[in-house]
Design a protein around this motif. Structure first.
Motif, mmCIF file in Angstrom:
data_model
loop_
_atom_site.group_PDB
_atom_site.id
_atom_site.type_symbol
_atom_site.label_atom_id
_atom_site.label_comp_id
_atom_site.label_asym_id
_atom_site.label_seq_id
_atom_site.Cartn_x
_atom_site.Cartn_y
_atom_site.Cartn_z
ATOM 1 N N PRO A 57 0.623 -1.443 -0.065
ATOM 2 C CA PRO A 57 -0.025 -0.073 -0.006
ATOM 3 C C PRO A 57 0.872 1.312 -0.006
ATOM 4 O O PRO A 57 0.283 2.509 -0.401
ATOM 5 N N ASN A 58 2.198 1.254 0.500
ATOM 6 C CA ASN A 58 2.857 2.357 0.632
ATOM 7 C C ASN A 58 3.282 2.814 -1.051
ATOM 8 O O ASN A 58 3.583 4.170 -1.102
ATOM 9 N N VAL A 59 3.005 2.080 -1.979
ATOM 10 C CA VAL A 59 3.229 2.867 -3.424
ATOM 11 C C VAL A 59 2.027 3.532 -3.749
ATOM 12 O O VAL A 59 2.281 4.348 -4.614
ATOM 13 N N LEU A 60 0.899 3.555 -3.144
ATOM 14 C CA LEU A 60 -0.063 4.549 -3.379
ATOM 15 C C LEU A 60 0.123 5.748 -2.877
ATOM 16 O O LEU A 60 0.475 6.136 -1.719
ATOM 17 N N ARG A 61 -0.217 7.007 -3.700
ATOM 18 C CA ARG A 61 -0.105 8.170 -3.118
ATOM 19 C C ARG A 61 -1.377 8.898 -2.664
ATOM 20 O O ARG A 61 -1.436 9.331 -1.487
ATOM 21 N N ASN A 62 -2.307 9.185 -3.694
ATOM 22 C CA ASN A 62 -3.478 9.934 -3.562
ATOM 23 C C ASN A 62 -4.739 9.310 -3.347
ATOM 24 O O ASN A 62 -5.660 9.741 -3.342
ATOM 25 N N ILE B 161 -1.311 6.488 -13.254
ATOM 26 C CA ILE B 161 0.039 7.031 -13.265
ATOM 27 C C ILE B 161 1.089 6.074 -12.630
ATOM 28 O O ILE B 161 1.057 5.903 -11.284
ATOM 29 N N ILE B 162 2.063 5.526 -13.178
ATOM 30 C CA ILE B 162 2.926 4.645 -12.395
ATOM 31 C C ILE B 162 4.529 5.323 -12.649
ATOM 32 O O ILE B 162 4.919 5.658 -13.605
ATOM 33 N N GLN B 163 5.151 5.537 -11.595
ATOM 34 C CA GLN B 163 6.514 5.962 -11.550
ATOM 35 C C GLN B 163 7.294 4.592 -11.152
ATOM 36 O O GLN B 163 7.214 4.240 -10.221
ATOM 37 N N GLY C 247 8.853 3.413 -5.933
ATOM 38 C CA GLY C 247 7.880 3.359 -7.008
ATOM 39 C C GLY C 247 6.575 4.015 -6.491
ATOM 40 O O GLY C 247 6.255 3.683 -5.353
ATOM 41 N N THR C 248 5.854 4.302 -7.324
ATOM 42 C CA THR C 248 4.401 4.764 -6.951
ATOM 43 C C THR C 248 3.356 4.609 -7.697
ATOM 44 O O THR C 248 3.596 4.633 -9.218
ATOM 45 N N VAL C 249 2.214 4.417 -7.539
ATOM 46 C CA VAL C 249 0.854 4.343 -8.186
ATOM 47 C C VAL C 249 -0.027 5.426 -7.844
ATOM 48 O O VAL C 249 -0.227 5.686 -6.551
#
Length: 275
Positions: free
Chosen positions: A31-36, A72-74, A117-119
């Motif tokens: 879940p840490n990859v999630l941002r907003n 959006i994936i970084q 990374g982020t999603v």
DNA sequence: CATGACACCTGCTCGC
DNA sequence: TGCGAGCAGGTGTCAT
């Protein structure tokens, strides 16, 4: 992370599997990859979305849906993407942070060893806001050295740091910045506003060249990077300075030097050729 | 506004 | 062999 050529390669490789598919069950393993967005909300919102475009903006991977929303994936430093056909194997599950069903037994996988990374899920308005803060795409048809120079002429920031600043120019990271500056014969530590018009023309040309060559080589694999097909890129064999500190300059034979003086990132240059 | 420190993470390599 | 230090393709935030 993968820089522009690596992200471009991944997107091209996976586009045929992604575009046209309707998303099924999503699973957020980290879940840490999630941002907003919350895990529950993302899983709920993605189900049933139809992917109509799969593209790249700077180093961001953009899956656009018929609704107008975008995933959006970084990849940041160690992220990688893959579309698995059929059941996931042990290797597929290693370092898996996010997955979503694409239909027809295919699964879109986001793996990331360092989990930096982020999603994100963005509606059209948030995307517009996010996208507008990113600089121009250096490989776009309308891009040229005048547009390029204009982004940098008002800052005294070291040219190498400026080159990697995504709000000034999209997609350039540490490897390609080092290479472009070497090919242009420019000292990475020079204040950006000290470059002449001729130097900006040269740097614009070499920046575009290393990025295009990087794409042709399907990216630079130093360690973690893999293409969308799981293979390695080959641009690492063509690097002139990055990672070659202590070795001779390919132009003049002087010993290449690596420092960490600019933004605490490894900078390798030939202090004879780059002035 | 520019800059630097730091946070986010794991894994690998190197020196002792 | 073990262990701690330092380093790695990136980016966002916060203090100065």
């Amino acid at each position: 992370m993968p820089e522009l050529p690596e992200v471009e390669t991944i997107v091209r490789d996976l586009r045929p599997d992604v575009v046209g598919s309707t998303l099924g069950r999503a699973t957020v393993h980290r879940p840490n990859v999630l941002r907003n967005i919350s895990k529950a909300r993302l899983v709920r919102d993605l189900r049933g979305c139809r992917a109509v475009e799969f593209s790249r903006r700077a180093k961001n991977i953009v899956m656009r849906f018929a609704s107008g929303d975008r995933l959006i994936i970084q990849l940041r430093m160690t992220g990688s993407l893959k579309v698995a056909h059929g059941r996931l194997n042990r290797d597929d599950r290693a370092y898996l942070v996010f997955q979503v069903q694409l239909g027809a037994g295919r699964t879109f996988l986001f793996k990331d060893v360092r989990r930096l990374g982020t999603v994100q899920l963005m509606d059209p308005e948030s995307w517009q806001e996010f996208e507008s803060r990113i600089g121009p795409e250096p490989l776009a048809a309308e891009f040229n050295s005048v547009v390029f120079a204009k982004r940098f002429e008002s800052t005294r920031m070291a040219i190498k740091k400026a080159l990697m600043d995504q709000s000034k120019l999209a997609g350039v990271g540490n490897i390609y910045a080092n290479e472009a500056l070497f090919l242009a014969g420019i000292d990475p530590a020079r204040p950006a506003n000290s470059l002449s018009r001729t130097e900006y023309q040269a740097l614009c040309r070499t920046t575009r060249k290393v990025l295009r060559d990087g794409i042709s080589s399907r990216g630079t694999t130093l360690k973690d990077y893999r293409t969308g097909k799981g293979t390695k890129g080959s641009f690492q064999t063509r690097l002139k300075v990055y990672g070659r500190g202590g070795e001779p300059c390919t132009k003049c034979g002087a010993t290449l030097v690596t420092t960490h003086e600019i933004d605490s990132r490894a900078t390798t240059a030939c202090w004879r050729c780059q002035t």
